[in-house]
Design a protein around this motif. Structure first.
Motif, PDB file in Angstrom:
ATOM      1  N   TYR A   1       0.958  -1.141   0.127  1.00 29.36           N
ATOM      2  CA  TYR A   1       0.139   0.133  -0.151  1.00 29.36           C
ATOM      3  C   TYR A   1       0.658   1.049   0.298  1.00 29.36           C
ATOM      4  O   TYR A   1       0.868   2.393  -0.367  1.00 29.36           O
ATOM      5  CB  TYR A   1      -1.125   0.556   1.407  1.00 29.36           C
ATOM      6  CG  TYR A   1      -1.756   1.720   1.328  1.00 29.36           C
ATOM      7  CD1 TYR A   1      -2.846   1.587   0.030  1.00 29.36           C
ATOM      8  CD2 TYR A   1      -1.634   2.225   2.345  1.00 29.36           C
ATOM      9  CE1 TYR A   1      -3.743   2.443   0.287  1.00 29.36           C
ATOM     10  CE2 TYR A   1      -2.688   3.078   2.373  1.00 29.36           C
ATOM     11  CZ  TYR A   1      -3.755   3.291   1.277  1.00 29.36           C
ATOM     12  OH  TYR A   1      -4.757   4.609   1.717  1.00 29.36           O
ATOM     13  N   ILE A   2       2.024   1.530   0.550  1.00 26.17           N
ATOM     14  CA  ILE A   2       3.125   2.330   0.683  1.00 26.17           C
ATOM     15  C   ILE A   2       3.799   1.755   0.055  1.00 26.17           C
ATOM     16  O   ILE A   2       4.455   1.086   0.765  1.00 26.17           O
ATOM     17  CB  ILE A   2       3.501   2.627   2.429  1.00 26.17           C
ATOM     18  CG1 ILE A   2       1.934   2.992   2.707  1.00 26.17           C
ATOM     19  CG2 ILE A   2       4.014   4.087   2.575  1.00 26.17           C
ATOM     20  CD1 ILE A   2       1.186   4.538   2.587  1.00 26.17           C
ATOM     21  N   ARG A   3       4.702   2.951  -0.368  1.00 23.14           N
ATOM     22  CA  ARG A   3       5.776   2.083  -1.138  1.00 23.14           C
ATOM     23  C   ARG A   3       6.954   2.361  -0.278  1.00 23.14           C
ATOM     24  O   ARG A   3       7.955   1.210  -1.503  1.00 23.14           O
ATOM     25  CB  ARG A   3       6.095   3.170  -2.509  1.00 23.14           C
ATOM     26  CG  ARG A   3       7.112   4.857  -1.727  1.00 23.14           C
ATOM     27  CD  ARG A   3       7.085   5.420  -2.687  1.00 23.14           C
ATOM     28  NE  ARG A   3       7.415   5.324  -4.330  1.00 23.14           N
ATOM     29  CZ  ARG A   3       7.831   5.557  -5.099  1.00 23.14           C
ATOM     30  NH1 ARG A   3       8.288   6.577  -4.977  1.00 23.14           N
ATOM     31  NH2 ARG A   3       8.240   4.507  -6.466  1.00 23.14           N
ATOM     32  N   TYR A   4       7.763   2.607   0.381  1.00 21.41           N
ATOM     33  CA  TYR A   4       8.565   2.227   1.241  1.00 21.41           C
ATOM     34  C   TYR A   4       9.049   1.403   2.306  1.00 21.41           C
ATOM     35  O   TYR A   4       9.936   0.875   1.512  1.00 21.41           O
ATOM     36  CB  TYR A   4       8.823   3.334   2.007  1.00 21.41           C
ATOM     37  CG  TYR A   4       8.866   5.160   0.721  1.00 21.41           C
ATOM     38  CD1 TYR A   4       9.872   5.443   0.035  1.00 21.41           C
ATOM     39  CD2 TYR A   4       8.308   6.412   1.156  1.00 21.41           C
ATOM     40  CE1 TYR A   4      10.058   6.124  -0.433  1.00 21.41           C
ATOM     41  CE2 TYR A   4       8.460   7.201  -0.037  1.00 21.41           C
ATOM     42  CZ  TYR A   4       8.751   7.214  -0.785  1.00 21.41           C
ATOM     43  OH  TYR A   4       9.313   8.712  -1.258  1.00 21.41           O
ATOM     44  N   PRO A   5       8.073   0.621   3.007  1.00 18.23           N
ATOM     45  CA  PRO A   5       8.104  -0.232   4.157  1.00 18.23           C
ATOM     46  C   PRO A   5       8.310  -1.230   3.482  1.00 18.23           C
ATOM     47  O   PRO A   5       8.249  -1.648   1.941  1.00 18.23           O
ATOM     48  CB  PRO A   5       6.408   0.002   4.700  1.00 18.23           C
ATOM     49  CG  PRO A   5       6.084   1.253   4.249  1.00 18.23           C
ATOM     50  CD  PRO A   5       6.324   1.842   2.922  1.00 18.23           C
ATOM     51  N   GLU A   6       9.387  -2.051   3.701  1.00 24.16           N
ATOM     52  CA  GLU A   6       9.661  -3.961   3.734  1.00 24.16           C
ATOM     53  C   GLU A   6       8.332  -4.176   3.933  1.00 24.16           C
ATOM     54  O   GLU A   6       7.997  -5.038   2.483  1.00 24.16           O
ATOM     55  CB  GLU A   6      10.718  -4.237   4.320  1.00 24.16           C
ATOM     56  CG  GLU A   6      12.323  -3.752   4.036  1.00 24.16           C
ATOM     57  CD  GLU A   6      12.563  -2.563   4.602  1.00 24.16           C
ATOM     58  OE1 GLU A   6      11.923  -1.869   6.144  1.00 24.16           O
ATOM     59  OE2 GLU A   6      12.506  -1.489   3.936  1.00 24.16           O
TER      60      GLU A   6
ATOM     61  N   ILE B   1      -3.526   1.234   8.017  1.00 23.88           N
ATOM     62  CA  ILE B   1      -2.288   1.022   7.636  1.00 23.88           C
ATOM     63  C   ILE B   1      -0.728   0.486   8.860  1.00 23.88           C
ATOM     64  O   ILE B   1      -1.055   0.632   9.129  1.00 23.88           O
ATOM     65  CB  ILE B   1      -1.795   2.262   6.761  1.00 23.88           C
ATOM     66  CG1 ILE B   1      -2.010   3.038   6.230  1.00 23.88           C
ATOM     67  CG2 ILE B   1      -0.243   1.924   6.198  1.00 23.88           C
ATOM     68  CD1 ILE B   1      -1.733   4.169   6.225  1.00 23.88           C
TER      69      ILE B   1
ATOM     70  N   ASN C   1       2.593  -0.948   8.611  1.00 27.89           N
ATOM     71  CA  ASN C   1       3.632  -0.809   7.272  1.00 27.89           C
ATOM     72  C   ASN C   1       5.120  -1.836   8.463  1.00 27.89           C
ATOM     73  O   ASN C   1       5.023  -1.251   9.540  1.00 27.89           O
ATOM     74  CB  ASN C   1       4.515   0.512   8.195  1.00 27.89           C
ATOM     75  CG  ASN C   1       3.648   1.200   6.744  1.00 27.89           C
ATOM     76  OD1 ASN C   1       3.115   0.762   5.409  1.00 27.89           O
ATOM     77  ND2 ASN C   1       3.192   2.482   6.547  1.00 27.89           N
TER      78      ASN C   1
ATOM     79  N   THR D   1       8.914  -2.014   8.585  1.00 26.92           N
ATOM     80  CA  THR D   1      10.104  -1.820   8.983  1.00 26.92           C
ATOM     81  C   THR D   1      11.636  -2.736   9.796  1.00 26.92           C
ATOM     82  O   THR D   1      11.371  -3.818  10.640  1.00 26.92           O
ATOM     83  CB  THR D   1      10.095  -0.634   9.900  1.00 26.92           C
ATOM     84  OG1 THR D   1       9.138   0.321   8.923  1.00 26.92           O
ATOM     85  CG2 THR D   1      11.467  -0.532   9.409  1.00 26.92           C
TER      86      THR D   1
ATOM     87  N   ASP E   1       4.073  -0.867  12.392  1.00 26.71           N
ATOM     88  CA  ASP E   1       3.414   0.701  12.212  1.00 26.71           C
ATOM     89  C   ASP E   1       2.285   0.418  11.975  1.00 26.71           C
ATOM     90  O   ASP E   1       1.579   0.282  11.208  1.00 26.71           O
ATOM     91  CB  ASP E   1       4.261   1.825  12.309  1.00 26.71           C
ATOM     92  CG  ASP E   1       5.463   2.097  13.112  1.00 26.71           C
ATOM     93  OD1 ASP E   1       4.943   2.524  13.600  1.00 26.71           O
ATOM     94  OD2 ASP E   1       6.886   2.120  12.050  1.00 26.71           O
ATOM     95  N   CYS E   2       1.061   0.732  13.025  1.00 26.85           N
ATOM     96  CA  CYS E   2      -0.546   0.302  12.758  1.00 26.85           C
ATOM     97  C   CYS E   2      -0.942   0.715  12.913  1.00 26.85           C
ATOM     98  O   CYS E   2      -1.377   1.618  14.722  1.00 26.85           O
ATOM     99  CB  CYS E   2      -1.235  -1.085  13.880  1.00 26.85           C
ATOM    100  SG  CYS E   2      -0.445  -2.783  13.183  1.00 26.85           S
ATOM    101  N   ASP E   3      -1.551   2.246  11.752  1.00 29.53           N
ATOM    102  CA  ASP E   3      -2.539   3.334  12.349  1.00 29.53           C
ATOM    103  C   ASP E   3      -2.836   3.350  11.297  1.00 29.53           C
ATOM    104  O   ASP E   3      -3.318   3.885  10.328  1.00 29.53           O
ATOM    105  CB  ASP E   3      -1.509   4.267  11.448  1.00 29.53           C
ATOM    106  CG  ASP E   3       0.511   5.330  12.182  1.00 29.53           C
ATOM    107  OD1 ASP E   3       1.261   4.339  11.728  1.00 29.53           O
ATOM    108  OD2 ASP E   3       0.416   5.934  13.003  1.00 29.53           O
TER     109      ASP E   3
ATOM    110  N   ILE F   1      -6.173   4.628  10.615  1.00 32.23           N
ATOM    111  CA  ILE F   1      -7.086   6.475   9.692  1.00 32.23           C
ATOM    112  C   ILE F   1      -8.645   6.062   9.789  1.00 32.23           C
ATOM    113  O   ILE F   1      -9.092   7.644   9.387  1.00 32.23           O
ATOM    114  CB  ILE F   1      -6.167   6.339   8.067  1.00 32.23           C
ATOM    115  CG1 ILE F   1      -6.970   5.033   7.122  1.00 32.23           C
ATOM    116  CG2 ILE F   1      -5.027   5.933   8.213  1.00 32.23           C
ATOM    117  CD1 ILE F   1      -6.947   5.370   5.844  1.00 32.23           C
TER     118      ILE F   1
END
Lengths: 246, 246, 246, 246, 246, 246
Positions: C21-26, C39, C41, C43, C116-118, C120
């Motif tokens: 979903y987000i491009r940077y995290p592993e 979300i 993510n 890391t 990281d569980c954010d 939204i």
């Protein structure tokens, strides 16, 4: 439009730079612009932040604060609210960026210089006076390093100083005092070198947006102020001035 | 000089504004500018800060934050360091000032609108995209008040949007992505109205001071971007656009 | 008793798992359970907490937070109160324990994975959805390590997912939405493996104590939900599913 | 499997409840369970949190902390790290929920009772012992209100106590001491009323997931412990016991 | 003038020192002076603060805190306000200085001893009782080091104890309880060695300044108290007393 | 024994008191004692702390801080560590108590005076110089209230000033500079009125305990200093001196 202190629209307030104001710092300046008074102390530390470690290069940073009663109404200290004042935080980032723009970090070597700008009396223009005064303290601190043989050449490429300009009652003015600043429609801070180039421009039209023409008039006024401030810095530094740039 | 994503020097990245993105806020926008993605939520609160109490006028403020992994490298959350990130603090002050510049506070009445700008993916230009997106969320929140009869007239005087411009390898560019921004010699953020006036100009030449000519070229590029962003905001808002200004 | 969204008593809300979903995290997952959207993510960091240093073993930890306007009423950010929300603190400890229960730390090697569980958008069940979604992000992050050759074998022993169950108006229900949760007499969160074993049981009868019979009915309902969630995780992971356990 | 202190698998450690331990609080108990020693002080305050204001109803809350040297290794105080310990935060939420489950808030009237549980010596089971001891202090504080005529009827509906159970080396055990707890494969805390109903169940299998059979055995063991703890509370409270429930 | 508890003007309250009060610390004392009760725990740590590193010498420091309900009215915990109580901060500095005055740091070797003084019940004189009790815990902790062979000789040069004196209704009194302390015109804390020398004198005349004559009378009273406290410390320590000084 | 600056053992450093140093505060003094320089600003606020509300009486409090580079080595600001410096905390409590001892709070009326003592250059004796200087600022602030008619009579009962004394190399000295202070065996701060009475005595023998004889010699020296400081305060205040006391 007559200014509160009868100044010309393009006239600076009286500026006074006192070097060696506090005895311990490597550089220490009291800068007075009218009723604004700021102590600018430069500290040399033989370490750098993590992102500079092993680079052979140095770093310059700044901290800005006001005494609780530098202003008409007393402000609580940051520590009593456990929060850094966000205005102070923004200002010290500006001071740091401005000074870094004229430093050759490889000449400085792997060490840091911290500029503490403490406002003891505020009457407008504290962020710009901080930059102008801190520059002089920075030169003194670098010269101290040169004298000691820690560095071989002064790492300062240009003079840098700063001034506020703004529009009050439709009139562009140079070097606003607090009373003018609080009524300004447009408020701009200019950080410039002695060669007339910009290091930082921050213009805000919170009360109303402004046009490119207004902007250009303010830049012109700012130029006038910066030239004088550079001369005042040179006077204050005397012979040390010759070690800058070249 | 070819840009990393083949864009023209004066070309914006693809911009997408999704309204009603989150279901609870009074206004909620997802703005995407290339790979930069920000959720802008507008909250109406029926109270004002102390300095506005009893004035009959409202207030608009903003908060800005990034998810820890909005960037290539994970950033610790502010709360784990017990300190507000100073960059975030500076940015949210800018967003707040920018939006306030187009609000008629007496039409808004004694209430506050908070704009939460949370960056979920960052690829440069997050502060300017936040302003552009938050403006649309703000319009939605105001319209909600209008519909409910809480206010009689839309309190928004102008469109406002923002864009970054900068000089990379000597070339002025519009709308820098992160990779360009990190190499930029000059970096400028412009906040402007749909009438081409400036709300905020922030230009920095940390790597090197810049000339008035450079500055003027950047302003020109910025104008091109702002015009397109205003159109994109109008498209996104549809009929609501007609309630702004006039 | 009819549920607010007409679901069967033992019916999950629609679940959607979006990977990358987000491009940077592993690993990066957007998990949606009805109107709850989170979300997650993952890391990877090449370091471990002090108590694992030199052990050759890794660690998994989690952070949980909600955007200020993930809920009907805006919540102030933790940093503005300088205190970690105690509910968030409790939830992130639960997420961390749950994920650690299915990890083989010696296979992971001396590195950490942070989830990281954010949230939204929140509509009940955010802690359980965080676990279900974070597991998928964790698998992706581990697979990234496997692909790079940093590890030799996937270090994940079992699937783990979580679901809430509760008693509303005397009726045991699966997967409570916020409206149901706020009226529940008994509220239970179950974290289970794909083999039907318990990783964590947290049951609370704040409004009234509950009997062992009630408890057993809730466990039964939970089992139904976990089975489906495991299948949804498998669908989302595709071939990667085969690398778990075995 | 022999326990470290030779106890039966289903045997509690010696429990001692000393009422009126500290002289100032409205209720004050020292509870000792083996080597675990906790001071539980109840404070009555004639105010309620915002969400209860004007409701005519009261509130009960708890705070939990350990002296730095309640444990084998010294722990820094929370204030020296400026962060509430997240384990303490979780535990005090549990204590508060547990006690609230047996309170009739309308009988209590619009006032708060705060239970401060300070562990002076820890040897496992501090959260459950806190609940068992705090309940007695709570009864004393309520009786003080009854004696003064501030309330007309005791607002306590049931006895509530708590116990830990767990699986060590495959064997289900009642009331784990620290040494057992640190080796436990499954760890469960049960909060129950004198009528054998559950107020809270928290079971964790961090080292390995556990089956429903294991769970049922632990519940059985817990029941044995809770019955004895209820009797010990009744003994400690003497005649006051008759004022509960009914 | 009759004292509230009928004591003579120069009479101490009953003092009781219980050694080995908590099982884990290297030294642990419960000191009771009348209704004042303080747990003094000594922790040995094999590290020193930065300014002692590499010196071969040790350090002694103290922390002081009160349980929320050690007093008639409940005090919020420091962590809930995120600020160390300034009174506690001042007291713990005093305790640390007092104990350090009788330590031979080179005999102690490069390690630290932390004295945690936690007031569980306060009735005046908590800072002086903390010093008197912490000294005994410190001796025990040092003896533990001696027994283990970590040090070769006891590093304690003198006994040190402390007492409060004050003027109430014009009458000099020894060892004020809280009720007397709150009405005192002059309040003085004396820290002295067994040889009758002063380690610390803190006298305050906040309600009214005081004369040298008053001061001398208070010193005389203090001497009487200190002699008795030294004897009580010796009784409590038994044979260990012979290892101090000489 | 010759002092570092050739002073007599009983000789003060040159003292200079500049009134109206900063323009905004109700009282503002720069006090210089040798190289120690402190800005003492008095602020009148028309509110009192909670415990004085409705009493008809006022309050006086103090805050003390040092600029980061007031000393040879730079100290980090409190806000960067999020903790009030404990030494500063102790000193500001002393300054507040000292000034309160000479105030008639009913004459002051229900308002507060805050004394901000900011050390811009430190060379020993900053706490005592703060008291001496803050007293003068306090008189100015009270006189401002008298002039405005807010109070009817000056609420100051006595002059109060403070001085340090100590034993260095066995020799009792008056007014220690930093270099002497750091080597002192005994260190004492005296706060006294113009009538030779004590407001506060703080004596510490951290390096070694001290005898009553030493103490008496130090008191004698202190008396000499206080008399001169009172005269210097009177000189600085001119006619205002007559409004104090009687």
């Amino acid at each position: 439009m007559e200014r509160i202190d009868k100044r010309e629209h393009s006239q600076l307030r009286p500026v006074k730079i006192t070097r060696n104001y506090i005895r311990y710092p490597e550089g220490s300046v009291l800068i007075e612009m009218g009723e604004t008074k700021i102590i600018c102390n430069a500290t040399v530390e033989e370490k750098v932040p993590p992102f500079k470690k092993g680079s052979g290069e140095g770093w310059v940073t700044a901290e800005y604060s006001m005494l609780p009663r530098a202003t008409e109404v007393r402000n609580n200290r940051d520590i009593s609210r456990l929060k850094m004042n966000s205005r102070s935080s923004e200002i010290q980032r500006l001071i740091g960026r401005s000074l870094r723009s004229v430093i050759d970090f490889s000449l400085l070597g792997e060490r840091s210089i911290i500029l503490d700008c403490d406002v003891i009396q505020a009457d407008g223009g504290t962020r710009t006076a901080s930059i102008t005064g801190a520059f002089v303290a920075l030169v003194d601190a670098c010269y101290r390093l040169l004298e000691k043989g820690s560095i071989e050449k002064m790492p300062i490429k240009n003079f840098v100083s700063a001034i506020s300009v703004g529009v009050v009652e439709g009139t562009p003015l140079l070097d606003l005092c607090y009373e003018e600043d609080s009524r300004a429609e447009v408020d701009m801070n200019l950080v410039m070198t002695d060669e007339g180039e910009f290091v930082e421009i921050q213009g805000t039209g919170e009360q109303a947006p402004f046009s490119i023409e207004t902007f250009n008039k303010l830049i012109e006024l700012g130029n006038i102020g910066i030239k004088q401030l550079t001369d005042i810095q040179k006077d204050a530094l005397g012979d040390l001035s010759n070690l800058i740039g070249g």
